[in-house]
Motif scaffolding. Structure first.
Motif, PDB file in Angstrom:
ATOM      1  N   ASN A 169       0.846  -1.216   0.000  1.00  0.00           N
ATOM      2  CA  ASN A 169       0.000   0.000   0.000  1.00  0.00           C
ATOM      3  C   ASN A 169       0.866   1.245   0.000  1.00  0.00           C
ATOM      4  O   ASN A 169       0.657   2.175  -0.787  1.00  0.00           O
ATOM      5  N   ASP A 170       1.861   1.262   0.909  1.00  0.00           N
ATOM      6  CA  ASP A 170       2.706   2.460   1.044  1.00  0.00           C
ATOM      7  C   ASP A 170       3.492   2.718  -0.242  1.00  0.00           C
ATOM      8  O   ASP A 170       3.637   3.855  -0.675  1.00  0.00           O
ATOM      9  N   ILE A 171       4.002   1.644  -0.830  1.00  0.00           N
ATOM     10  CA  ILE A 171       4.804   1.825  -2.053  1.00  0.00           C
ATOM     11  C   ILE A 171       3.921   2.335  -3.191  1.00  0.00           C
ATOM     12  O   ILE A 171       4.262   3.294  -3.888  1.00  0.00           O
ATOM     13  N   LEU A 172       2.743   1.695  -3.335  1.00  0.00           N
ATOM     14  CA  LEU A 172       1.887   2.083  -4.459  1.00  0.00           C
ATOM     15  C   LEU A 172       1.386   3.518  -4.323  1.00  0.00           C
ATOM     16  O   LEU A 172       1.141   4.191  -5.322  1.00  0.00           O
ATOM     17  N   SER A 173       1.294   3.996  -3.074  1.00  0.00           N
ATOM     18  CA  SER A 173       0.810   5.371  -2.890  1.00  0.00           C
ATOM     19  C   SER A 173       1.817   6.395  -3.436  1.00  0.00           C
ATOM     20  O   SER A 173       1.475   7.552  -3.623  1.00  0.00           O
ATOM     21  N   THR A 174       3.041   5.965  -3.701  1.00  0.00           N
ATOM     22  CA  THR A 174       4.028   6.908  -4.252  1.00  0.00           C
ATOM     23  C   THR A 174       4.059   6.860  -5.784  1.00  0.00           C
ATOM     24  O   THR A 174       4.870   7.534  -6.406  1.00  0.00           O
ATOM     25  N   THR A 175       3.201   6.037  -6.372  1.00  0.00           N
ATOM     26  CA  THR A 175       3.190   5.936  -7.844  1.00  0.00           C
ATOM     27  C   THR A 175       1.956   6.671  -8.387  1.00  0.00           C
ATOM     28  O   THR A 175       0.975   6.846  -7.650  1.00  0.00           O
ATOM     29  N   TYR A 199      -7.082  -1.891  -6.152  1.00  0.00           N
ATOM     30  CA  TYR A 199      -6.060  -1.196  -6.931  1.00  0.00           C
ATOM     31  C   TYR A 199      -6.344  -1.157  -8.414  1.00  0.00           C
ATOM     32  O   TYR A 199      -5.620  -0.517  -9.151  1.00  0.00           O
ATOM     33  N   MET A 200      -7.329  -1.901  -8.852  1.00  0.00           N
ATOM     34  CA  MET A 200      -7.439  -2.044 -10.296  1.00  0.00           C
ATOM     35  C   MET A 200      -8.789  -1.601 -10.803  1.00  0.00           C
ATOM     36  O   MET A 200      -9.790  -1.683 -10.114  1.00  0.00           O
ATOM     37  N   ASP A 201      -8.720  -1.187 -12.047  1.00  0.00           N
ATOM     38  CA  ASP A 201      -9.918  -0.700 -12.678  1.00  0.00           C
ATOM     39  C   ASP A 201     -10.308  -1.715 -13.746  1.00  0.00           C
ATOM     40  O   ASP A 201      -9.636  -1.839 -14.777  1.00  0.00           O
ATOM     41  N   ASN A 202     -11.357  -2.455 -13.447  1.00  0.00           N
ATOM     42  CA  ASN A 202     -11.880  -3.397 -14.423  1.00  0.00           C
ATOM     43  C   ASN A 202     -10.781  -4.241 -15.094  1.00  0.00           C
ATOM     44  O   ASN A 202     -10.631  -4.201 -16.320  1.00  0.00           O
ATOM     45  N   PRO A 203     -10.009  -4.961 -14.311  1.00  0.00           N
ATOM     46  CA  PRO A 203      -8.861  -5.664 -14.908  1.00  0.00           C
ATOM     47  C   PRO A 203      -9.273  -6.787 -15.860  1.00  0.00           C
ATOM     48  O   PRO A 203     -10.304  -7.412 -15.665  1.00  0.00           O
ATOM     49  N   VAL A 204      -8.421  -7.008 -16.854  1.00  0.00           N
ATOM     50  CA  VAL A 204      -8.589  -8.186 -17.707  1.00  0.00           C
ATOM     51  C   VAL A 204      -8.087  -9.363 -16.886  1.00  0.00           C
ATOM     52  O   VAL A 204      -7.020  -9.295 -16.282  1.00  0.00           O
ATOM     53  N   GLU A 205      -8.857 -10.431 -16.829  1.00  0.00           N
ATOM     54  CA  GLU A 205      -8.433 -11.586 -16.031  1.00  0.00           C
ATOM     55  C   GLU A 205      -8.127 -12.770 -16.920  1.00  0.00           C
ATOM     56  O   GLU A 205      -8.915 -13.106 -17.798  1.00  0.00           O
ATOM     57  N   LEU A 206      -6.986 -13.356 -16.696  1.00  0.00           N
ATOM     58  CA  LEU A 206      -6.645 -14.575 -17.427  1.00  0.00           C
ATOM     59  C   LEU A 206      -6.304 -15.664 -16.434  1.00  0.00           C
ATOM     60  O   LEU A 206      -5.562 -15.438 -15.483  1.00  0.00           O
ATOM     61  N   THR A 207      -6.849 -16.827 -16.656  1.00  0.00           N
ATOM     62  CA  THR A 207      -6.563 -17.956 -15.772  1.00  0.00           C
ATOM     63  C   THR A 207      -5.900 -19.048 -16.583  1.00  0.00           C
ATOM     64  O   THR A 207      -6.428 -19.472 -17.596  1.00  0.00           O
ATOM     65  N   MET A 208      -4.714 -19.415 -16.144  1.00  0.00           N
ATOM     66  CA  MET A 208      -4.033 -20.530 -16.822  1.00  0.00           C
ATOM     67  C   MET A 208      -4.350 -21.769 -16.002  1.00  0.00           C
ATOM     68  O   MET A 208      -3.895 -21.885 -14.867  1.00  0.00           O
ATOM     69  N   GLY A 209      -5.117 -22.664 -16.531  1.00  0.00           N
ATOM     70  CA  GLY A 209      -5.560 -23.829 -15.751  1.00  0.00           C
ATOM     71  C   GLY A 209      -6.754 -23.395 -14.914  1.00  0.00           C
ATOM     72  O   GLY A 209      -7.256 -22.283 -15.060  1.00  0.00           O
ATOM     73  N   THR A 210      -7.187 -24.247 -14.035  1.00  0.00           N
ATOM     74  CA  THR A 210      -8.356 -23.939 -13.219  1.00  0.00           C
ATOM     75  C   THR A 210      -7.920 -23.137 -12.004  1.00  0.00           C
ATOM     76  O   THR A 210      -6.809 -23.281 -11.542  1.00  0.00           O
ATOM     77  N   LYS A 211      -8.826 -22.308 -11.521  1.00  0.00           N
ATOM     78  CA  LYS A 211      -8.498 -21.496 -10.343  1.00  0.00           C
ATOM     79  C   LYS A 211      -7.927 -22.342  -9.225  1.00  0.00           C
ATOM     80  O   LYS A 211      -8.492 -23.375  -8.879  1.00  0.00           O
ATOM     81  N   ASN A 212      -6.836 -21.872  -8.654  1.00  0.00           N
ATOM     82  CA  ASN A 212      -6.211 -22.516  -7.498  1.00  0.00           C
ATOM     83  C   ASN A 212      -5.808 -23.963  -7.726  1.00  0.00           C
ATOM     84  O   ASN A 212      -5.479 -24.682  -6.806  1.00  0.00           O
ATOM     85  N   THR A 213      -5.891 -24.439  -8.943  1.00  0.00           N
ATOM     86  CA  THR A 213      -5.423 -25.802  -9.163  1.00  0.00           C
ATOM     87  C   THR A 213      -3.917 -25.748  -9.274  1.00  0.00           C
ATOM     88  O   THR A 213      -3.335 -24.718  -9.598  1.00  0.00           O
ATOM     89  N   GLY A 214      -3.333 -26.876  -9.018  1.00  0.00           N
ATOM     90  CA  GLY A 214      -1.894 -26.937  -9.232  1.00  0.00           C
ATOM     91  C   GLY A 214      -1.642 -27.022 -10.727  1.00  0.00           C
ATOM     92  O   GLY A 214      -2.567 -27.104 -11.534  1.00  0.00           O
ATOM     93  N   ASN A 215      -0.384 -27.020 -11.043  1.00  0.00           N
ATOM     94  CA  ASN A 215       0.070 -27.148 -12.410  1.00  0.00           C
ATOM     95  C   ASN A 215      -0.421 -28.479 -12.999  1.00  0.00           C
ATOM     96  O   ASN A 215      -0.332 -29.518 -12.356  1.00  0.00           O
ATOM     97  N   VAL A 216      -0.949 -28.431 -14.222  1.00  0.00           N
ATOM     98  CA  VAL A 216      -1.478 -29.675 -14.811  1.00  0.00           C
ATOM     99  C   VAL A 216      -0.377 -30.688 -15.092  1.00  0.00           C
ATOM    100  O   VAL A 216      -0.640 -31.865 -15.285  1.00  0.00           O
ATOM    101  N   ASN A 217       0.861 -30.210 -15.141  1.00  0.00           N
ATOM    102  CA  ASN A 217       1.957 -31.137 -15.438  1.00  0.00           C
ATOM    103  C   ASN A 217       2.408 -31.933 -14.217  1.00  0.00           C
ATOM    104  O   ASN A 217       3.354 -32.696 -14.297  1.00  0.00           O
ATOM    105  N   ILE A 218       1.782 -31.678 -13.094  1.00  0.00           N
ATOM    106  CA  ILE A 218       2.244 -32.342 -11.863  1.00  0.00           C
ATOM    107  C   ILE A 218       1.292 -33.465 -11.466  1.00  0.00           C
ATOM    108  O   ILE A 218       0.079 -33.270 -11.412  1.00  0.00           O
ATOM    109  N   GLU A 219       1.870 -34.626 -11.224  1.00  0.00           N
ATOM    110  CA  GLU A 219       1.087 -35.733 -10.678  1.00  0.00           C
ATOM    111  C   GLU A 219       1.257 -35.726  -9.167  1.00  0.00           C
ATOM    112  O   GLU A 219       2.341 -35.410  -8.664  1.00  0.00           O
ATOM    113  N   HIS A 220       0.202 -36.083  -8.481  1.00  0.00           N
ATOM    114  CA  HIS A 220       0.247 -36.064  -7.011  1.00  0.00           C
ATOM    115  C   HIS A 220       0.084 -37.485  -6.488  1.00  0.00           C
ATOM    116  O   HIS A 220      -0.826 -38.194  -6.911  1.00  0.00           O
TER     117      HIS A 220
END
Ligand code: AMP
Length: 634
Positions: A169-175, A199-220
């Protein structure tokens, strides 16, 4: 042929630089983000894991948007850790190497501020910073952000976890108000949402994979073992994966050190990374790991923040994290840059519920894996050896001169006999060790003897003595004699009250008579050594994760250890599997498959003063556990 980065709108100078780095095609996040960010008119939220190529996703558009004729800060990138800060700055310097008058500065704690101030004074367009040091520099009025047009908040969730909200917050207030803000985060807890909203005005949102999912390349995967067999299970997993290059996560500093010490003693190429190490020690450990001179990095969550090493084949959760969300960050250390990886949890049957919770959070099913039998391990190691022998590069020039003598030695043996003997050379060690190896897989609900044994095997002192841990050891150039005087002087006790001293690498154990233990604690309350506060703790209590002490008596310790050649000790020796790494191979025998799911979980109640790791903030002292009570517990 037109380069795909050019097609996205990146200029020749930058395209040539990324080509030199071996980037041939954009990663999915780059493909999606670059055209949006190049417009330079939108705020942006990108939900993406680490290792997906997100630095170039925001870095390349920035280089197109900045006016390099003007030598004033026009872009500010905030990130949580020193390591990430250096990595981003380095990447940006590489991307902009053909751009005239491009200047990037990295601003982070734990390094000489004067040098950073000097670089800023000389003129920069891009500032990459950790929040604490940035605020310090702003406080000195040493930087002017009035020309900043773009702010990037990288790993926003981690910055919030580390309590940097107010600093940001403090840093962004100086920009300037009309700057564009681009936020990247691996997860999207409520706090990150709130930042996006505030902080944002109508941001464009991009999601790579599903929200909060891990990387698809990882097996658990998870393995169920009795707590006392954890260490043996870890070794068996490692032995079954001869080319493993892994980060092993433990809950506490003490556990990391303990597991690393035992692995080293057992002949593995391992080392610990935790917050009690000085910055210099941490850098050294990381450098060895990065250069593949080490095969197993044993780390706490805090210390592992910002680890950005590619080609990590496995993440092993020796203990599950305290905070559920940490699992995504842990597992994200593998499966980077489009590679596959395996995230393994070694659990006891009581923790199965936590695996189910994790499945809900990452939206993926875990595979229940069975620890391989001793026979499986031997077979795997044998064929790994055969494969290596087959593919080894032969230095004819050097070896040819010895061939006649070697042939002489083998004159009485058939070709088959020679092969058998070469193979047995290594194989015998595994056979010896594993010939009577027990089945380590525990059934669900199988808690046989855990409670009783755990107590007995904790690191207790000799009769009448209290065993204590101290965060100083032979790397601090202590001999046993030095340690004895250090204990007596600070604890104000006589030498005869001190029992065994067990000097280790970066820590040690020592015993004192029970009735002087309190006095020793008192004496060590505010002792410093070489600028580090000295910490003593009762060994075997105070949050040591299970399994740290249990294995001391465990059935599977090998005395000699295999593969002396595997050990590299002080960083010299090579990682034995170098160059031949297989990624994404299974770790054991598996059942089950993957399922997609969803849902995410909010963080709650974090404290601001707990910002360990390699950020520019003080680490919390006192507790043995790194990190804090910021996030949702299980
Ligand atoms: P990052 O997520 O930015 O930390 O990137 C992860 C790794 O992927 C880094 O080692 C990058 O150098 C690498 N990388 C990023 N973009 C590409 C690309 N388009 N092609 C190949 N490697 C890439």
């Amino acid at each position: 042929m037109t380069n795909p980065f050019q097609l996205l709108g990146i200029s020749d100078d930058v395209v040539n630089a990324v080509k030199d780095l071996g980037f041939e095609t954009p990663t999915p996040i780059q493909e999606q983000s670059i055209p949006v960010l190049l417009e330079g008119t939108n705020d942006f939220v990108g939900l993406a894991q680490t290792g997906t190529g997100k630095t170039a996703a925001f870095g390349l558009p920035l280089l197109e948007l900045i006016d390099f004729k003007v030598t004033k800060p026009q872009a500010l990138i905030l990130c949580p850790t020193r390591e990430l800060c250096l990595q981003i700055a380095n990447d940006l310097k590489n991307f902009s190497k053909n751009v005239a008058n491009a200047h990037v500065v990295a601003v982070y704690g734990g390094a000489n501020i004067m040098q950073q101030l000097r670089e800023i004074r000389q003129g920069v367009q891009i500032v990459v910073a950790t929040p604490g040091r940035m605020l310090d520099i702003i406080g000195r009025k040493a930087i002017d952000f009035s020309n900043v047009k773009y702010v990037v908040l990288d790993e926003a969730d981690e910055m919030l976890n580390m309590g940097f909200q107010d600093d940001i917050n403090d840093i962004l207030s100086t920009t300037p108000d009309d700057k564009k803000t681009w936020l990247f985060s691996a997860t999207m807890p409520a706090e990150v949402r709130r930042i996006a909203k505030n902080y944002m005005d109508n941001p464009v949102e991009l999601t790579m994979g599903t929200k909060n999912t891990g990387n698809v390349n990882i097996e658990h995967e998870y393995y169920i073992v009795r707590a006392r067999d954890k260490y043996a299970a870890l070794k068996r997993i490692v032995d079954f994966n001869p080319e493993i290059f892994a980060v092993v996560f433990c809950k506490t500093k003490l556990d990391t050190q303990d597991v690393a010490e035992h692995l080293i003693k057992d002949g593995y190429n391992a080392d610990a990374l935790h917050g009690d190490l000085s910055q210099q020690q941490r850098d050294k450990v990381m450098q060895r790991f990065r250069e593949r001179n080490m095969q197993l990095l044993i780390a706490t969550d805090v210390a592992a923040r910002g680890i950005d090493v590619n080609n990590v084949t496995h993440v092993i959760n020796y203990s599950l994290p305290d905070e559920i969300e940490s699992y995504t960050h842990r597992s994200g250390r593998t499966g980077r840059a489009g590679k596959t990886g395996i995230s393994i949890c070694i659990i006891n049957s009581k923790e199965l519920g936590k695996i189910r919770q994790l499945e809900r959070i990452i939206g993926k099913q875990f595979t229940k894996a069975e620890l391989p039998t001793g026979f499986d391990v031997c077979e795997k190691q044998l064929f790994s050896l055969v494969h290596k022998v087959h593919n080894v590069e032969v230095n004819n020039e050097q070896i040819d001169q010895y061939i006649p003598r070697i042939m002489d030695e083998f004159a009485d043996l058939s070709k088959e006999d020679v092969i058998k003997r070469f193979a047995s050379l290594e194989f015998n060690r595994f056979l010896d060790y594993y010939s009577k190896a027990p089945d380590l897989n525990a059934a669900v609900g199988d808690e046989r003897g855990e409670r009783g044994e755990r107590g007995e095997r904790r690191g207790r002192g000799s009769e009448g003595y209290t065993r204590l841990f101290i965060n100083l050891g032979s790397v601090d150039e202590f001999t046993r004699g030095d340690m004895l005087s250090f204990i007596c002087n600070n604890g104000k006790i006589a030498g005869k009250s001190v029992g065994k001293i067990d000097l280790k690498g970066v820590f040690s154990f020592f015993e004192v008579e029970d009735d002087v233990a309190d006095k020793v604690f008192e004496g060590f309350k505010s002792v410093e050594f070489n600028g580090r506060s000295v910490r003593i703790e009762k060994s075997g209590d105070g949050g040591r994760g299970e399994g740290a002490g249990e294995r001391r008596g465990g059935g599977e310790r090998r005395s000699g250890g295999f593969g002396g050649e595997r050990r590299s000790g002080g960083g010299g020796g090579g990682y034995r599997g170098g160059g031949e790494r297989r990624s994404g191979s299974g770790s054991g025998r598996r059942e089950g498959g993957n399922r997609e799911g969803g849902g995410f979980r909010d963080f709650s109640g974090r404290s601001r003063d707990d910002k360990g790791g390699s950020s520019d903030r003080p680490r919390r002292e006192g507790g043995n556990r790194e990190g804090g009570d910021r996030k949702k517990k299980w």
